[in-house]
Design an enzyme around this catalytic site. Sequence first.
Site, PDB file in Angstrom:
ATOM      1  CB  CYS A 294      15.608  40.480  11.373  1.00  0.00           C
ATOM      2  SG  CYS A 294      16.218  38.995  11.096  1.00  0.00           S
TER       3      CYS A 294
ATOM      4  CB  CYS B 113      20.535  38.814  10.790  1.00  0.00           C
ATOM      5  SG  CYS B 113      19.410  37.929   9.253  1.00  0.00           S
ATOM      6  CB  SER B 114      19.763  43.671  10.407  1.00  0.00           C
ATOM      7  OG  SER B 114      20.551  43.871   9.481  1.00  0.00           O
ATOM      8  CB  CYS B 115      15.174  40.392   7.723  1.00  0.00           C
ATOM      9  SG  CYS B 115      16.416  39.394   6.817  1.00  0.00           S
TER      10      CYS B 115
END
Lengths: 195, 116
Positions: free
Chosen positions: A103, A106-108
């Site tokens: 991602c 961000c950090s999905c």
Amino acid sequence: MTGGHTDADISRRVRRLETLLEDRGIVAGAALDETLDAFLSGASPANGARVVARAWTDADFRTRLLADGTSAVAELGLSAGGVQPQRLRVVENTPDTHNVVVCTLCSCYPVRLLGPSPSWYKSEAYRSRVVREPRAVLEEFGVRLPDATRITVWDSTSETRYMVLPMRPSGTSHLDEPALARLVPRNALIGTAVL
Amino acid sequence: MSDRFSAGARVRTVHHDPPHHTRLPRYARGKRGTVVEPEGRALLADRNAQGRGDAPLEQVYAVSFPARELWGEGDHDVVLDLFESYLEDDDPGDRAEAAAAPGTSRAQTGGKDGKP
């Protein structure tokens, strides 16, 4: 990844923000903890591993999983996770194709199936490099793919969460589903490990 | 909004640089790709993130880009999940023009366009 990275800065910012929100009565600390606990409750890479082992041993399930991941994992009482319902897309590794998930924004990540994300997944180094030079990044994880293997990087920029279905290792035909599930580490579900 | 693209459609991402949140990362702006599949509808994040109540429900598409299109090099593919309003029909007429001016890709990723 061997590059150094730290969560210290972001942790400090989050703590500061939390304190300000609580001081001003915008959120209650206990409510915040409850939300976070609910978010992470039952989140474990054992769930993703169970899905993979089922796909390796049940061809019909595998077909359903690749066609509609959301519904297929719901058969096992699972979901991608998240505060809002999220669509799950499972991408399959083959001798010719390797998939890896990131991602960049961000950090999905399908937290219910993979457990809390590792710090490297959230690092700028991983997020910026894996879309640009996946083969080099994978080598740093110890994954050496044949030159002919085509790599697809899935950048989860919206509501879908991705999970990799790794190839079943050879010499495992005698193993049952729970034993197979124990062979599948979290990184294999992200695509930064092969079995 | 109707679902404009189907799997296999050739598309081009818009070249916007909005002052607000967006889910079109900088490295994939103004690039040509191929629709893998529609994913279902979601509230347009660009507007929703501004706390506005008028975010439209838009189809989101998985769109595949060759690394060479994004970075000017590489032999992998990158798939992004993109809202319909980020996409335009790719006009084959423009393609020859782009081929005449290659190598303009820059190594930039999402950066400050982070999701909440």
